[in-house]
Scaffold this motif. Structure first.
Motif, PDB file in Angstrom:
ATOM      1  N   VAL A   5      29.049  60.522 115.709  1.00 40.19           N
ATOM      2  CA  VAL A   5      28.232  61.401 116.548  1.00 40.19           C
ATOM      3  C   VAL A   5      26.963  61.763 115.788  1.00 40.19           C
ATOM      4  CG1 VAL A   5      28.090  63.586 117.766  1.00 40.19           C
ATOM      5  CG2 VAL A   5      30.259  62.323 117.722  1.00 40.19           C
ATOM      6  N   GLU A   6      25.824  61.458 116.392  1.00 41.31           N
ATOM      7  CA  GLU A   6      24.538  61.758 115.779  1.00 41.31           C
ATOM      8  C   GLU A   6      24.001  63.102 116.270  1.00 41.31           C
ATOM      9  OE1 GLU A   6      24.670  57.270 116.736  1.00 41.31           O
ATOM     10  OE2 GLU A   6      25.168  59.167 117.718  1.00 41.31           O
ATOM     11  N   SER A   7      23.219  63.745 115.416  1.00 41.46           N
ATOM     12  CA  SER A   7      22.542  64.980 115.782  1.00 41.46           C
ATOM     13  C   SER A   7      21.271  65.093 114.961  1.00 41.46           C
ATOM     14  CB  SER A   7      23.445  66.187 115.547  1.00 41.46           C
ATOM     15  OG  SER A   7      23.783  66.298 114.174  1.00 41.46           O
ATOM     16  N   GLY A   8      20.412  66.022 115.372  1.00 41.75           N
ATOM     17  CA  GLY A   8      19.207  66.290 114.608  1.00 41.75           C
ATOM     18  C   GLY A   8      17.928  65.743 115.199  1.00 41.75           C
ATOM     19  N   GLY A   9      18.035  65.006 116.292  1.00 41.90           N
ATOM     20  CA  GLY A   9      16.837  64.480 116.925  1.00 41.90           C
ATOM     21  C   GLY A   9      16.056  65.572 117.632  1.00 41.90           C
ATOM     22  N   GLY A  10      14.872  65.207 118.118  1.00 40.16           N
ATOM     23  CA  GLY A  10      14.059  66.174 118.834  1.00 40.16           C
ATOM     24  C   GLY A  10      12.624  65.727 118.913  1.00 40.16           C
ATOM     25  N   SER A 113      31.274  49.901 114.566  1.00 41.84           N
ATOM     26  CA  SER A 113      31.371  51.134 115.337  1.00 41.84           C
ATOM     27  C   SER A 113      29.990  51.753 115.472  1.00 41.84           C
ATOM     28  CB  SER A 113      32.309  52.126 114.649  1.00 41.84           C
ATOM     29  OG  SER A 113      33.611  51.587 114.517  1.00 41.84           O
ATOM     30  N   TRP A 114      29.720  52.317 116.651  1.00 48.36           N
ATOM     31  CA  TRP A 114      28.388  52.854 116.951  1.00 48.36           C
ATOM     32  C   TRP A 114      28.489  54.234 117.578  1.00 48.36           C
ATOM     33  CZ3 TRP A 114      23.929  50.016 115.907  1.00 48.36           C
ATOM     34  CH2 TRP A 114      24.134  48.702 115.506  1.00 48.36           C
ATOM     35  N   GLY A 115      27.520  55.074 117.275  1.00 50.68           N
ATOM     36  CA  GLY A 115      27.396  56.340 117.949  1.00 50.68           C
ATOM     37  C   GLY A 115      26.569  56.190 119.210  1.00 50.68           C
ATOM     38  N   GLN A 116      26.466  57.272 119.980  1.00 50.74           N
ATOM     39  CA  GLN A 116      25.724  57.245 121.242  1.00 50.74           C
ATOM     40  C   GLN A 116      24.215  57.346 121.031  1.00 50.74           C
ATOM     41  OE1 GLN A 116      26.985  56.798 124.483  1.00 50.74           O
ATOM     42  NE2 GLN A 116      28.707  56.125 123.239  1.00 50.74           N
TER      43      GLN A 116
END
Length: 124
Positions: A5-10, A113-116
């Motif tokens: 799970v990726e986070s931190g974009g914007g 394996s890949w995140g969204q």
């Protein structure tokens, strides 16, 4: 199978910085190479940065060398991408990927394996 799970974009202005986080669950990623890829609208997915299982070896696309830094914390089961001096052409969906094993590759086929993904938009 590992879940990512990726986070931190914007949204960030040109010249700005962002730090992306890839949190893994389901199994440890400590024995896998890891990487970040990105895909802009109408373009193919491209390799951005990769890191070996130990963190000793890293690899970067020429377009981000000197501006992006990949790192990992195996104790936290996470991988990071520090992005500095961002440019409008860095705008894309950024995804993290776990390798089939310890060997660090740079193509999509090298990763199992890949995140969204998380959206990064660089614009004034």
């Amino acid at each position: 199978q590992v879940q990512l799970v990726e986070s931190g974009g914007g949204l960030v202005q040109p010249g700005g910085s962002l730090r992306l986080t890839c949190a893994a669950s389901g199994r440890t990623i400590s024995t896998f190479s890891m990487a970040w890829f990105r895909q802009a609208p109408g373009q193919e997915r491209e390799f951005v940065a990769g890191i070996s299982w130990s963190g000793v070896t890293t690899d970067y696309a020429d377009s981000v060398k000197g501006r992006f830094t990949i790192s990992r914390d195996n104790a936290k089961n996470a991988v990071y991408l520090q992005m500095d001096s961002l440019k409008p052409e860095d705008t894309a969906v950024y995804s993290c990927a776990a390798g089939h094993g310890a060997l660090l590759g740079i193509t999509s086929a090298d990763f199992a394996s890949w995140g969204q993904g998380t959206q990064v938009t660089v614009s004034s």
